[in-house]
Design an enzyme around this catalytic site. Structure first.
Site, PDB file in Angstrom:
ATOM      1  N   GLU A   1      -0.699  -6.278   1.232  1.00  0.00           N
ATOM      2  CA  GLU A   1      -0.829  -4.969   0.594  1.00  0.00           C
ATOM      3  C   GLU A   1      -0.916  -5.089  -0.922  1.00  0.00           C
ATOM      4  O   GLU A   1      -0.065  -5.704  -1.549  1.00  0.00           O
ATOM      5  CB  GLU A   1       0.367  -4.076   0.977  1.00  0.00           C
TER       6      GLU A   1
ATOM      7  N   CYS B   1       7.232   1.943   5.483  1.00  0.00           N
ATOM      8  CA  CYS B   1       6.836   0.684   4.819  1.00  0.00           C
ATOM      9  C   CYS B   1       6.337   0.942   3.408  1.00  0.00           C
ATOM     10  O   CYS B   1       6.762   0.281   2.460  1.00  0.00           O
ATOM     11  CB  CYS B   1       5.753  -0.033   5.625  1.00  0.00           C
TER      12      CYS B   1
ATOM     13  N   HIS C   1       1.848  -6.406   5.926  1.00  0.00           N
ATOM     14  CA  HIS C   1       1.895  -5.825   7.268  1.00  0.00           C
ATOM     15  C   HIS C   1       1.454  -6.866   8.292  1.00  0.00           C
ATOM     16  O   HIS C   1       0.510  -7.627   8.050  1.00  0.00           O
ATOM     17  CB  HIS C   1       0.982  -4.592   7.361  1.00  0.00           C
TER      18      HIS C   1
HETATM   19  N1  PCA Z   1       6.156  -0.387  10.168  1.00  0.00           N
HETATM   20  C1  PCA Z   1       6.206   0.994   9.728  1.00  0.00           C
HETATM   21  C2  PCA Z   1       7.654   1.236   9.361  1.00  0.00           C
HETATM   22  C3  PCA Z   1       8.417   0.077   9.875  1.00  0.00           C
HETATM   23  C4  PCA Z   1       7.411  -0.891  10.294  1.00  0.00           C
HETATM   24  O1  PCA Z   1       7.639  -2.035  10.683  1.00  0.00           O
HETATM   25  C5  PCA Z   1       5.214   1.328   8.614  1.00  0.00           C
HETATM   26  O2  PCA Z   1       4.134   0.704   8.561  1.00  0.00           O
HETATM   27  O3  PCA Z   1       5.475   2.194   7.785  1.00  0.00           O
END
Ligand code: PCA
Length: 211
Positions: A81, A144, A168
């Site tokens: 990200e 997140c 992610h």
């Molecule tokens: N993914 C979610 C919140 C917790 C996670 O592991 C997100 O992408 O916001």
């Protein structure tokens, strides 16, 4: 001894696993060499509490690098990200039942922060090892992104020397057994990927932006 803090989230949306915590916990205590050790911290998938737990861990561990991890259902590659945005719009409730819509993470904060991890170098190193990874320009508008923004806000205001950012991760194969069209990646590959990311993040400076 320098510390690398890796955070992962507890399961959310009714799932029993979250690859981010599986990967982070597998790296707890991993020593890159005699100088660097990984500490893993689990964050609740709860808007307010995730930031408090993160801040407490940073204050306590004083890490050189923070790499936050989260699950992104539907992605087939690691998503590194670039941008944490000051915007929350939860389409499902968090694990405490809160569902903030159309809101700011920090009422007086800037609209966005860039990750200061060497994302481009990390992607190159992952590709060199044949691990699929891509640059992502949005971490979403859920927990997140909220906690990623919180980290970058903390770095900006209190910990300028920390390199930090968010990755992610795809689902694990066991999460998608009954979801034939949802991609996944083996845990071993995800752990290997993170080891590469940790190494590169310690060696390289943040990506330079051309003016
Ligand atoms: N993914 C979610 C919140 C917790 C996670 O592991 C997100 O992408 O916001």
């Amino acid at each position: 001894m320098a510390t690398v803090l890796i955070t992962g989230f507890e399961p959310f949306a009714g799932e029993t696993l979250n690859p981010s915590w599986q990967v982070a916990s597998a790296l707890q205590g991993w020593q890159l060499d005699e100088e660097v050790m990984v500490s893993a911290v689990k964050l609740p998938c709860v808007f307010k509490q995730s930031l408090l737990t993160l801040e407490q861990a940073v204050n306590q561990l004083q890490p050189a690098v923070v790499i936050m991890l989260g699950q992104a259902t539907g992605c087939s590659q690691l998503r590194l990200e670039k941008i944490a945005s000051n915007y929350i719009d939860a389409t499902i409730a968090d694990n405490s039942g809160q569902q903030p819509r159309n809101a700011l993470t920090a009422s007086h904060g800037p609209a966005a922060y860039f990750s200061n991890l060497p994302i481009n170098a990390m992607i190159r190193a992952l590709h060199f090892q044949h691990i699929p990874a891509q640059l992502s320009l949005s971490a979403g508008s859920y927990v997140c992104n909220h906690s990623f923004y919180g980290l970058m806000h903390l770095i900006k205001n209190q910990y300028a020397s920390i390199k930090g950012g968010f990755i992610h991760l795809p689902c694990l194969p066991e999460q998608v057994l009954n979801k034939p069209d949802t991609p996944s990646m083996e845990l071993a590959s995800q752990i290997k990927a993170l080891k590469i990311c940790i190494e590169v993040s310690l060696q390289q400076h943040a990506d330079q932006l051309l003016a």
